[in-house]
Design a protein around this motif. Structure first.
Motif, PDB file in Angstrom:
ATOM      1  N   ILE A  50     -39.571  64.467 -42.632  1.00 14.41           N
ATOM      2  CA  ILE A  50     -38.836  64.093 -41.419  1.00 14.41           C
ATOM      3  C   ILE A  50     -39.717  64.315 -40.186  1.00 14.41           C
ATOM      4  O   ILE A  50     -40.255  65.409 -39.991  1.00 14.41           O
ATOM      5  CB  ILE A  50     -37.565  64.965 -41.312  1.00 14.41           C
ATOM      6  N   GLU A  72     -34.552  68.066 -34.287  1.00 12.70           N
ATOM      7  CA  GLU A  72     -34.801  69.466 -34.641  1.00 12.70           C
ATOM      8  C   GLU A  72     -34.741  70.395 -33.438  1.00 12.70           C
ATOM      9  O   GLU A  72     -34.370  71.552 -33.571  1.00 12.70           O
ATOM     10  CB  GLU A  72     -36.175  69.591 -35.312  1.00 12.70           C
ATOM     11  N   TYR A  86     -28.940  66.567 -44.181  1.00 16.44           N
ATOM     12  CA  TYR A  86     -29.536  65.295 -43.786  1.00 16.44           C
ATOM     13  C   TYR A  86     -29.729  64.384 -44.985  1.00 16.44           C
ATOM     14  O   TYR A  86     -29.762  64.841 -46.140  1.00 16.44           O
ATOM     15  CB  TYR A  86     -30.870  65.500 -43.048  1.00 16.44           C
ATOM     16  N   ALA A 146     -30.888  70.049 -46.712  1.00 16.52           N
ATOM     17  CA  ALA A 146     -31.588  71.020 -47.533  1.00 16.52           C
ATOM     18  C   ALA A 146     -30.938  72.363 -47.260  1.00 16.52           C
ATOM     19  O   ALA A 146     -30.374  72.583 -46.183  1.00 16.52           O
ATOM     20  CB  ALA A 146     -33.071  71.094 -47.158  1.00 16.52           C
ATOM     21  N   ARG A 180     -40.131  77.262 -46.748  1.00 13.56           N
ATOM     22  CA  ARG A 180     -40.643  77.023 -45.395  1.00 13.56           C
ATOM     23  C   ARG A 180     -41.174  78.342 -44.855  1.00 13.56           C
ATOM     24  O   ARG A 180     -40.546  79.384 -45.059  1.00 13.56           O
ATOM     25  CB  ARG A 180     -39.530  76.558 -44.467  1.00 13.56           C
ATOM     26  N   ARG A 215     -39.417  74.543 -40.357  1.00  9.21           N
ATOM     27  CA  ARG A 215     -38.900  73.256 -40.856  1.00  9.21           C
ATOM     28  C   ARG A 215     -39.776  72.080 -40.458  1.00  9.21           C
ATOM     29  O   ARG A 215     -39.436  70.936 -40.769  1.00  9.21           O
ATOM     30  CB  ARG A 215     -37.494  72.997 -40.281  1.00  9.21           C
TER      31      ARG A 215
END
Ligand code: GLY
Length: 378
Positions: free
Chosen positions: A49, A55, A255, A268, A311, A337
């Protein structure tokens, strides 16, 4: 095995590869150390993404870095296609953030207004005009036309090939620690011996805090940099025909990323689970529930698979990019992320700093040393 280089980079994820290419193109000799293959961890599991405005509606710094980086991705995609013949799947599909009550996105819209971000506020019916598969329960949406995506496995393949063409050497080895003498970095200790390097870049993602010597002496065990922790994310891959949605869809805490050819990535989870690399029933349930609330038609999509990775999270949610605690030590980690999104700008800013060019003022807020005073006080 290379036993000497100008620069040794710890980690062949997207961040490490991006920095390697930048430095090799600046004429430096670069070795990248990786215990597995390039992109073996989060870099190829990520959904790809490139949506800084989704974000970071309220973090102007990260939004600005992300916007610059998203545009650098567009340029990368062109260069990589020319150089190594791989289409990395960069597509400016735009994003749609959806809400299930009429005022749900007002605060987000106010941030976009204040910062002059290109966006369009839609009601539920308008949202379903642009994306007919969106749930009838959706009451409000914001369309962000400039957001984009890329396919991380293709990107890693292309970038690691471009690195090799530029003379970067990849060495498969476990890094035991950063070597230092007389207060400056001299290279790395590898499982099979020392590697001399004038400068070291630690780009080990979630594993950054496990690299001895990556932090200041006396902090953390073995001088580790303590601030990076793994944050687990589980994803589901699906396939559906005919096409359900064309934009990146965000809502209900999840998402849906449409690849444009019937493939979808649903994500996620965000879990503090240490390095437990499990795919869990609860995690997959949560991902599916959130995706289906927003795009109900995914219920009849074919389940293709699942994925999980870590992450690299930091205490303030911002990356660590810049000078480390010793001369010759550089850190590029903690992208949480947004490692895929921020890789090109990270490489560009760090490459310039390492070449002694004036620092981009935005680097100051990303200093890997910003937590030191705090750590020493506690
Ligand atoms: N970039 C989306 C995620 O980390 O799940």
């Amino acid at each position: 095995v290379a036993d000497r280089a100008d620069i040794a980079i710890v980690g062949a994820g997207l961040i490490g590869c991006a920095i390697a290419l930048e430095l090799a193109e600046r004429g430096r000799s670069v070795v990248v150390l990786e215990r597995s293959v390039p992109g073996a961890e989060a870099s190829t599991v990520a959904a790809g993404i490139l949506a800084p405005q989704v974000e970071h509606p309220d973090d102007a710094l990260l939004a600005s870095l992300g916007e610059d980086s998203r545009e650098l991705h567009a340029a990368w995609a062109e260069r990589l296609r020319e150089r190594v013949g791989i289409d990395v799947g960069f597509r400016r599909t735009g994003a749609l953030v959806v809400g299930h009550s009429s005022g749900a996105l007002d605060a987000r819209a106010a941030h976009y207004e204040a910062r002059g971000v290109a966006h369009e506020k839609l009601d539920g019916a308008e949202a379903r005009t642009v994306e007919p598969a969106i749930s009838p329960q959706v009451q409000t949406a914001i369309s962000l036309p400039n957001e984009a995506q890329v396919e991380p496995p293709r990107l890693l393949r292309a970038l690691s090939l471009a690195c090799e063409l530029a003379g970067v050497r990849f060495v498969r080895s476990v890094v035991r620690g950063v070597r230092a003498e007389a207060g400056r970095v001299t290279g790395l200790d590898l499982e099979d011996g020392p590697l001399a390097a004038a400068e070291v870049v630690v780009a080990a993602g979630s594993w950054t805090s496990l690299v001895p010597g990556a932090g200041a002496a006396g902090r953390g065990r073995d001088g580790t940099l303590r601030e990076v922790r793994p944050v687990r994310g589980q994803l589901v891959h699906a396939e559906a025909h005919p096409r359900l949605v064309t934009r990146l869809i965000f809502g209900s805490g999840g998402y849906v990323v449409p690849r444009g050819d019937g493939r979808y990535v649903c994500g996620a989870t965000t879990e503090e689970a240490g390095f437990e690399k499990e795919v869990t029933l609860g995690g997959i349930h949560q991902v599916l529930e959130r995706a289906l609330v927003v795009v109900p038609g995914l219920a009849s999509a074919k389940l293709v698979g699942h994925a999980v990775s870590f992450r690299p999270g930091t205490p303030d949610g911002r990356p660590l990019v810049g000078r480390g605690a010793l001369p010759g030590l550089w850190i590029a980690s903690g992208h949480y992320r947004n490692g895929i999104l921020l890789a090109p700008i990270t490489a560009k800013l760090l490459g310039a700093a390492m070449a002694g060019e004036a620092d981009d003022p935005r680097l100051e807020a990303l200093s890997p040393r910003r937590f030191e005073a705090l750590a020493e006080a506690t």
